[in-house]
Scaffold this motif. Structure first.
Motif, short mmCIF file in Angstrom:
data_model
loop_
_atom_site.label_atom_id
_atom_site.label_comp_id
_atom_site.label_asym_id
_atom_site.label_seq_id
_atom_site.Cartn_x
_atom_site.Cartn_y
_atom_site.Cartn_z
N MET A 185 -46.02 -87.01 -37.03
CA MET A 185 -44.81 -87.72 -36.59
C MET A 185 -44.53 -87.44 -35.11
N THR A 186 -43.91 -88.42 -34.45
CA THR A 186 -43.52 -88.28 -33.03
C THR A 186 -42.07 -88.75 -32.92
N PRO A 187 -41.11 -87.92 -33.31
CA PRO A 187 -39.71 -88.37 -33.43
C PRO A 187 -39.13 -88.97 -32.15
N ASP A 188 -39.38 -88.34 -30.99
CA ASP A 188 -38.80 -88.87 -29.75
C ASP A 188 -39.38 -90.25 -29.44
N ALA A 189 -40.70 -90.39 -29.58
CA ALA A 189 -41.33 -91.68 -29.33
C ALA A 189 -40.86 -92.73 -30.35
N ASP A 190 -40.65 -92.31 -31.60
CA ASP A 190 -40.16 -93.24 -32.63
C ASP A 190 -38.83 -93.85 -32.20
N ARG A 191 -37.95 -93.03 -31.71
CA ARG A 191 -36.62 -93.53 -31.35
C ARG A 191 -36.67 -94.42 -30.11
N THR A 192 -37.53 -94.09 -29.18
CA THR A 192 -37.70 -94.95 -28.02
C THR A 192 -38.29 -96.29 -28.41
N GLU A 193 -39.29 -96.25 -29.29
CA GLU A 193 -39.92 -97.50 -29.72
C GLU A 193 -38.96 -98.35 -30.53
N LEU A 194 -38.13 -97.72 -31.33
CA LEU A 194 -37.14 -98.44 -32.11
C LEU A 194 -36.14 -99.15 -31.18
N ALA A 195 -35.69 -98.46 -30.14
CA ALA A 195 -34.78 -99.08 -29.17
C ALA A 195 -35.45 -100.23 -28.44
N LEU A 196 -36.72 -100.07 -28.10
CA LEU A 196 -37.47 -101.13 -27.42
C LEU A 196 -37.62 -102.35 -28.32
#
Length: 248
Positions: free
Chosen positions: A97-108
């Motif tokens: 898992m990559t939680p920080d990247a997940d949240r950035t990608e979700l916002a994008l």
């Protein structure tokens, strides 16, 4: 935003710019161990050949601010999503898992949808699309299906092949336009509860959701199979066509 290339007739051609969400991975280059941001070369090549300019988007804070400069977005496969995003604890099989990247990608992704940009979401990308709409995931499909056919166990990367049932009249059925399509998949997670505002438009024989579309959106399609790991370019071409149309 469009990039500009020279036309053989002497003018200029404006090419739609398609953002591709980057993945981060360790590589060995000339004997050095490096961590790089990368995209599958087939995504880059297929979009370029379809008349677009691919743009790699590292998943850093503020990535969503680039949406105004894009004509479309491709969200590729990658590691498992952080299950906290859909209100669950991690299954023992959930990994990388990559939680920080997940949240950035979700916002994008949300920004792209709000801007009515064409979106093609592949494998993990489709799972993110479902989570963005409030849906949940099966964290380990074999617990549900009783088999590993969606991610065949093998030493080398191996694609699972399944007959695909498509909803008649759906966008994905129009893109594939064949009587007996098949998946080429490699995933151990999948859609559980479908998110609000999504329509399931493709299924494997065991009932696994294999395609979803954002209801009322001109082109926002998620596919669970590994589009880009085979020579089939139809979905990339469909994204390119959608990106060439004015947003409304």
């Amino acid at each position: 935003m469009n990039s500009v290339t020279n036309d053989p007739a002497g003018g200029t051609v404006r090419r739609p710019v398609i953002g591709i969400c980057a993945r981060t991975a360790p590589v060995t280059l000339q004997g050095s161990e490096l961590t790089v941001s990368l995209a599958l070369q087939s995504h880059v090549a297929f979009l370029s050949q379809a008349g677009c300019t691919p743009l790699l988007l590292p998943l850093l804070p503020g990535a969503q601010d680039l949406v105004g400069r894009l004509d479309g977005l491709l969200v590729p496969g990658g590691p498992d999503l952080d299950p906290v995003l859909y209100g669950q604890d991690a299954h023992p099989a959930t990994r990388a898992m990559t939680p920080d990247a997940d949240r950035t990608e979700l916002a994008l992704l949300r920004a792209a949808l709000d801007a009515r940009l064409p979106v093609l979401a592949i494998c993990r990308g489709m799972q993110l699309l479902n989570v963005a709409h409030g849906g949940t995931l099966h964290q380990h499909l074999s617990d549900i299906t009783g088999h590993d056919g969606h991610r065949p166990p093998a030493a080398a990367f191996t694609l699972g092949r399944h007959p695909l049932k498509l909803r008649p009249g759906s966008g994905i059925a129009g893109v594939l336009d064949e009587a007996e399509p098949q998946t080429a998949c490699h995933h151990h997670q999948g859609v559980d509860r479908l998110g609000a505002g999504l329509t399931a438009t493709g299924w494997a024989g065991d009932g696994t959701v294999e395609a979803v579309e954002v209801t009322g959106h001109p082109f926002a399609v998620g596919v669970q199979w590994e589009c880009g790991q085979t020579p089939d370019r139809r979905l990339h071409q469909a994204l390119a066509r959608a990106a060439g149309h004015p947003k409304n």
